[in-house]
Design a protein around this motif. Structure first.
Motif, PDB file in Angstrom:
ATOM      1  N   UNK A  23     -10.270   5.090   0.297  1.00 27.37           N
ATOM      2  CA  UNK A  23      -9.918   6.416  -0.192  1.00 27.37           C
ATOM      3  C   UNK A  23      -9.137   7.185   0.866  1.00 27.37           C
ATOM      4  N   UNK A  24      -8.108   7.905   0.447  1.00 24.93           N
ATOM      5  CA  UNK A  24      -7.252   8.658   1.358  1.00 24.93           C
ATOM      6  C   UNK A  24      -7.445  10.156   1.163  1.00 24.93           C
ATOM      7  N   UNK A 208      -3.210   1.119   7.634  1.00 25.68           N
ATOM      8  CA  UNK A 208      -3.303   1.626   6.270  1.00 25.68           C
ATOM      9  C   UNK A 208      -1.963   2.174   5.809  1.00 25.68           C
ATOM     10  N   UNK A 209      -1.596   1.814   4.588  1.00 22.14           N
ATOM     11  CA  UNK A 209      -0.411   2.358   3.940  1.00 22.14           C
ATOM     12  C   UNK A 209      -0.881   3.150   2.719  1.00 22.14           C
ATOM     13  N   UNK A 210      -0.032   3.288   1.735  1.00 18.89           N
ATOM     14  CA  UNK A 210      -0.436   3.841   0.432  1.00 18.89           C
ATOM     15  C   UNK A 210      -0.140   2.776  -0.615  1.00 18.89           C
ATOM     16  N   UNK A 211       1.127   2.578  -0.904  1.00 20.47           N
ATOM     17  CA  UNK A 211       1.538   1.500  -1.795  1.00 20.47           C
ATOM     18  C   UNK A 211       2.518   0.611  -1.037  1.00 20.47           C
ATOM     19  N   UNK A 212       2.051  -0.507  -0.475  1.00 20.33           N
ATOM     20  CA  UNK A 212       2.924  -1.334   0.366  1.00 20.33           C
ATOM     21  C   UNK A 212       3.894  -2.223  -0.391  1.00 20.33           C
ATOM     22  N   UNK A 213       3.928  -2.156  -1.711  1.00 21.22           N
ATOM     23  CA  UNK A 213       4.866  -2.973  -2.474  1.00 21.22           C
ATOM     24  C   UNK A 213       4.567  -4.451  -2.342  1.00 21.22           C
ATOM     25  N   UNK A 222      -3.529  -1.132   1.141  1.00 19.52           N
ATOM     26  CA  UNK A 222      -3.266  -0.056   0.175  1.00 19.52           C
ATOM     27  C   UNK A 222      -4.439   0.905   0.105  1.00 19.52           C
ATOM     28  N   UNK A 223      -4.148   2.155  -0.237  1.00 21.45           N
ATOM     29  CA  UNK A 223      -5.201   3.167  -0.353  1.00 21.45           C
ATOM     30  C   UNK A 223      -5.066   3.932  -1.658  1.00 21.45           C
ATOM     31  N   UNK A 224      -6.147   4.650  -1.989  1.00 22.35           N
ATOM     32  CA  UNK A 224      -6.188   5.471  -3.200  1.00 22.35           C
ATOM     33  C   UNK A 224      -6.250   6.935  -2.791  1.00 22.35           C
ATOM     34  N   UNK A 225      -5.294   7.727  -3.247  1.00 24.46           N
ATOM     35  CA  UNK A 225      -5.294   9.163  -2.985  1.00 24.46           C
ATOM     36  C   UNK A 225      -6.467   9.809  -3.715  1.00 24.46           C
ATOM     37  N   UNK A 226      -7.199  10.670  -3.005  1.00 21.46           N
ATOM     38  CA  UNK A 226      -8.281  11.442  -3.606  1.00 21.46           C
ATOM     39  C   UNK A 226      -8.007  12.918  -3.339  1.00 21.46           C
ATOM     40  N   UNK A 227      -7.998  13.712  -4.406  1.00 23.31           N
ATOM     41  CA  UNK A 227      -7.672  15.122  -4.264  1.00 23.31           C
ATOM     42  C   UNK A 227      -8.672  16.040  -4.930  1.00 23.31           C
ATOM     43  N   UNK A 228      -8.338  17.310  -4.957  1.00 23.47           N
ATOM     44  CA  UNK A 228      -9.223  18.341  -5.485  1.00 23.47           C
ATOM     45  C   UNK A 228      -9.518  18.151  -6.974  1.00 23.47           C
TER      46      UNK A 228
END
Length: 253
Positions: A23-24, A208-213, A222-228
């Protein structure tokens, strides 16, 4: 007839393992003025960690997750990462993590100690941790990783800047904390093969990246964005879809 040493069954590389759930997060605090959607409130973080724990999952550092995976365990672990090293981590995130018996990895910028997020042109300005703040986080069992020296896009950096952002940032953090620094996080999530090689040559065990293709391996996790806005339902969907949409990661069990 091929010898046993040439047998495909013996020379075949191990199959890559399921993609880890990482989780990011970024800032934890007031999100009323948040144009980049990088902030969650302490209450929202509390609810998200409660959701994890009630499903038998525990938030840990990336290193703890990868270590468990290397021995064939860790299916009940989720890595929690916090990018940029915002000063609000100490007062707003750390107590919540402790209440739910979670740890995390904090990716910081040793070239901006005590500064702010000047790379975000729309603001608002958010203070970053000082050196003492980073040491306090490390003393609370938070893994400290590098986010580069100053938060630049590594895919646009020349050779000298690339080395400074990777190797020199690691050396600075190890001197600051007195402990090995084995994790890196690509600023903006942007990554290419040249950046990956620079991170690997700098001695990091993972990145860690986000979407490394099409890139894969422990240096482009790869990571998963977690927000409000991530309520229980959204977290459930993100958790399921991450495993379905992401390819297995080479080099991980």
């Amino acid at each position: 007839m091929p010898s046993s040493a040439e047998s495909p069954a013996l020379t075949r590389r191990p199959a890559p393992g399921p993609v880890p759930w990482i989780a990011m997060y970024h800032s934890v605090g007031d999100c009323s003025d948040d144009p980049y959607h990088v902030t969650v409130t302490p209450d929202r973080l509390e609810r998200q960690l409660r959701w994890l724990r009630r499903r038998g999952l525990r938030g840990v550092s990336v290193t703890e997750l990868l270590t468990a995976r290397a021995r064939g365990a860790g299916r009940d672990l989720v890595a929690l990462t916090f990018d940029d090293g915002y000063a609000d981590f100490l007062d707003n995130a750390l107590p919540v993590l402790a209440r739910w018996e979670c740890t995390a990895t904090l990716f910081v910028l040793p070239g901006r100690l005590g500064g702010d997020n000047a790379w975000d042109p729309l603001g608002p300005r958010k203070p970053l941790l000082t050196g003492d703040g980073i040491r306090r986080a490390a003393a609370a069992s938070i893994e400290i990783g590098s986010h580069g020296l100053t938060h630049v896009d590594l895919t646009r950096a020349d050779d000298s800047l690339l080395k400074a952002e990777t190797a020199e940032s690691r050396a600075a953090l190890e001197e600051l904390t007195g402990t090995p620094v084995t994790g890196f996080c690509y600023p903006y999530g942007t990554v290419d093969r040249r950046a990956v090689e620079a991170v690997r040559e700098a001695g990091y065990a993972y990145a860690c990246a986000i979407d490394p293709g099409e890139l894969t391996g422990p240096h482009v996790l790869p990571r998963v964005y977690v927000g409000q806005n991530d309520t229980a339902v959204r977290l459930f969907l993100k958790h399921r879809l991450h495993r379905l949409r992401r390819r297995p990661v080479e080099g991980l069990r």
